[in-house]
Design a protein around this motif. Structure first.
Motif, PDB file in Angstrom:
ATOM      1  N   LEU A  85       0.827  -1.200   0.000  1.00  0.00           N
ATOM      2  CA  LEU A  85       0.000   0.000   0.000  1.00  0.00           C
ATOM      3  C   LEU A  85       0.869   1.260   0.000  1.00  0.00           C
ATOM      4  N   PRO A  86       0.419   2.360  -0.610  1.00  0.00           N
ATOM      5  CA  PRO A  86       1.199   3.613  -0.626  1.00  0.00           C
ATOM      6  C   PRO A  86       1.171   4.292   0.740  1.00  0.00           C
ATOM      7  N   SER A  87       2.199   4.036   1.547  1.00  0.00           N
ATOM      8  CA  SER A  87       2.191   4.447   2.955  1.00  0.00           C
ATOM      9  C   SER A  87       2.045   5.951   3.151  1.00  0.00           C
ATOM     10  N   ARG A 106      -0.406   5.620  -9.305  1.00  0.00           N
ATOM     11  CA  ARG A 106       0.154   5.549 -10.645  1.00  0.00           C
ATOM     12  C   ARG A 106       0.275   6.965 -11.188  1.00  0.00           C
ATOM     13  N   GLY A 107       1.481   7.506 -11.154  1.00  0.00           N
ATOM     14  CA  GLY A 107       1.680   8.893 -11.576  1.00  0.00           C
ATOM     15  C   GLY A 107       0.930   9.840 -10.665  1.00  0.00           C
ATOM     16  N   SER A 108       0.016  10.626 -11.236  1.00  0.00           N
ATOM     17  CA  SER A 108      -0.764  11.569 -10.428  1.00  0.00           C
ATOM     18  C   SER A 108      -2.115  10.995 -10.018  1.00  0.00           C
ATOM     19  N   LYS A 109      -2.350   9.702 -10.275  1.00  0.00           N
ATOM     20  CA  LYS A 109      -3.632   9.071  -9.958  1.00  0.00           C
ATOM     21  C   LYS A 109      -3.510   8.172  -8.741  1.00  0.00           C
ATOM     22  N   LEU A 110      -4.388   8.407  -7.762  1.00  0.00           N
ATOM     23  CA  LEU A 110      -4.423   7.601  -6.549  1.00  0.00           C
ATOM     24  C   LEU A 110      -5.674   6.722  -6.604  1.00  0.00           C
ATOM     25  N   LYS A 132      -3.933  14.507  -5.275  1.00  0.00           N
ATOM     26  CA  LYS A 132      -3.902  13.661  -6.467  1.00  0.00           C
ATOM     27  C   LYS A 132      -5.302  13.530  -7.076  1.00  0.00           C
ATOM     28  N   THR A 133      -5.340  13.020  -8.304  1.00  0.00           N
ATOM     29  CA  THR A 133      -6.610  12.650  -8.923  1.00  0.00           C
ATOM     30  C   THR A 133      -7.026  11.294  -8.366  1.00  0.00           C
TER      31      THR A 133
END
Length: 574
Positions: A85-87, A106-110, A132-133
């Motif tokens: 997971l993105p901590s 992924r890039g600017s997308k969460l 983020k988007t």
């Protein structure tokens, strides 16, 4: 059948969205759906969570029906582990409140996992806090709850207050006349307050020196200056720009009703019982709102000690010898952000003893040190550097520090103080040490006074240090010679390193180190100054005296593996 009665038709009309679809699919009766809606509302639970955990309805069945109703694909969370997971986006309070879990970036997308596709409030809050988007992904409620619990019990989930003292406290102060408007509508919006606190804390944790909060026509962004380089860290919603700026102005004791002129303020953030960080805050009106810049002032930076600043042994000895003189002038020169203040305060900290009277005039005082009398200059009130210096000389001083010599009057008073038994420290904005002499004489200071008063000049820059992930660079010998290395340098087993990059650093760099030209005024150099010699003549004599210029000092840091040739070229462009 009750479904054919008028009362039953009224019930059908009162159900919509997922509850109505669940009734149609015969997962619930109409009465059960209405009762579930009421119970979930009364207990402040989401409907799907209530159905799965309190009514034992199949999570898979509900997720499948929800996917059909809202046109979502169903994702199996069993394919993920908590470690992946993105901590940086896992905030325990936000996840628990919204029952929504960020699962990958992924890039600017969460991408955010949630069991209720109608939970738009959760998506909005995550978009706000992450910048983020946000892309929603439909998952099963039971698997989502299990993954949230696993993430919370592991090391991945953090709280907004991690690292803060329990008595998280902000003491704020500003210029006289600025009003405190803590009750201004919209400023105390809890998400805004939490977001501002998180930005300040994140900047400290990441070692940033400045925070830039910038409104533009179509975006609103937050950038940190880390190791001298600006990096974008967030893009909050544009419509919140005014509220975020107002919150910072309230904390800084600024006038939030004034948006037409720049303002200055200060925030003190207590992050533990024994540590507080100051923020110097400035707002400036731009085309699309007020830009706010916060300079992070850490008093502990002055306590690092001279060994931590990156001086070579001979350079350190020259600085210490000059500090040991009872009189004379030490000048530190370099561009804004080159570490001049830390160098000066490191020297002052060495001199700060019980039997010494130290006074400083600054614009403004950046680092507060006990035992030193610090004065903020205020030109509007008539308190200039020159006036402060005159006052110091009537207060039995031993050591005087002037934030910057900007004009002839200040320079003349400082020179006279250095000639009459006081040690004076100050700064100038010049490119290197020899040019500092020419700058003083161009101001109008007589050459004799410069030659007899100035004892040491330090020119400096800050270069980024290579992380441990650095890699050897394959650079031809001819290129190295053109860059300034000597045949003697290349004769041995020399390895030049370049940046690589890992999870622990910023593009291959971590921290900064000083690059210095430490130039004492020798007798031959003093004679050149009194003969009105120019900066080139002084630089030639400095080379004869064995003084490394900034370029040579930087190349030595490259040869030691401390920094890269690319970084050397960035900070010491010939």
């Amino acid at each position: 059948m009750s479904s054919n009665t008028p009362a039953s038709n009224d019930v059908k009309q009162s159900l919509s969205g997922l509850p109505r679809r669940l009734v149609r699919e015969e997962v619930l009766s109409e009465e059960q759906a209405l009762k579930a809606l009421a119970d979930a509302s009364d207990n402040k639970r989401q409907l799907i969570s209530h159905l799965v955990h309190h009514m034992d309805i199949s999570a898979t069945r509900i997720a499948t029906i929800a996917a059909q109703e809202f046109g979502f694909s169903l994702f199996d969370l069993n394919a993920l582990s908590p470690d992946s997971l993105p901590s940086e986006f896992l905030n325990e309070e936000t996840v628990a409140k919204n029952n929504a879990l960020p699962i990958f970036l992924r890039g600017s997308k969460l991408f955010v996992a949630l069991s209720d596709p109608t939970n738009t409030a959760a998506l909005d809050e995550l978009k706000f806090s992450s910048g983020k988007t946000v892309i929603p992904i439909l998952v099963e409620e039971d698997k989502l709850a299990d993954l949230i619990e696993s993430a919370s019990s592991g090391s991945g989930m953090s709280s907004l207050g991690d690292g803060l003292d329990e008595s998280f406290d902000m003491e704020v102060g500003g210029d006289d006349g600025l009003q405190e408007d803590d009750d201004d509508s919209g400023v105390d919006d809890t998400p805004v307050v939490r977001f501002v606190n998180k930005v300040l804390l994140d900047a400290i944790k990441r070692g940033a020196s400045d925070i830039h909060i910038e409104p533009y026509e179509k975006i609103f962004r937050v950038r940190f200056r880390i190791d001298g380089i600006l990096q974008e860290v967030s893009q909050p919603p544009l419509n919140l720009a005014g509220r975020l700026t107002a919150r910072l102005k309230v904390m800084s004791r600024m006038d939030i009703s004034e948006r037409r002129v720049p303002q200055d303020g200060r925030i003190k953030l207590k992050i533990s019982k024994n540590r507080a960080i100051d923020f110097r805050v400035n707002t400036c009106p731009t085309l699309f709102g007020e830009k706010t810049v916060l300079r992070i002032l850490d008093p502990s930076s002055a306590q690092l000690g001279i060994d931590a600043l990156g001086y070579e042994e001979i350079q350190k000895k020259r600085y210490m010898d000059a500090l040991a003189n009872p009189y004379g002038m030490i000048l530190v020169t370099g561009p804004t952000g080159s570490g001049k203040t830390v160098s000066l305060y490191t020297g002052l900290n060495i001199l700060n003893t019980e039997d010494t009277n130290i006074s400083t005039a600054e614009d403004p005082a950046e680092i507060n040190l006990a035992g030193i009398n610090q004065v903020n200059v205020n030109p509007k009130a008539g308190l200039t550097f020159a006036e402060a210096l005159k006052a110091f000389l009537r207060q039995d001083p031993d050591i005087i520090m002037v934030g910057e010599i900007r004009d002839l009057e200040t320079a003349s008073i400082a020179i006279k103080a250095a000639q009459t038994g006081h040690l004076v420290l100050s700064t100038l904005h010049t490119n290197d040490a020899p040019q500092t002499i020419s700058r003083l004489m161009n101001m109008g200071v007589p050459a004799f006074n410069v030659a007899t008063a100035v004892t040491l000049i330090i020119a400096q820059r800050l270069a980024r240090k290579l992380c441990d992930c650095k890699q050897p660079a394959d650079i031809p010998k001819e290129v190295l010679l053109k860059e300034g290395f000597t045949e003697e340098d290349l004769a041995g087993d020399l390895t030049i390193y370049t940046a690589n990059g890992c999870s622990k650093c910023n593009e291959g760099y971590k921290g900064r180190v000083g690059i210095y030209q430490v130039m004492p005024i020798s007798e031959p150099m003093a004679r050149i100054i009194m003969a009105d010699g120019n900066a080139i003549d002084i630089a030639d004599q400095a080379e004869k005296d064995g003084i490394d210029d900034l370029r040579r000092s930087a190349l030595k840091k490259v040869m030691s593996g401390m920094t890269s040739l690319e970084e050397c070229n960035r900070v010491t462009q010939d």
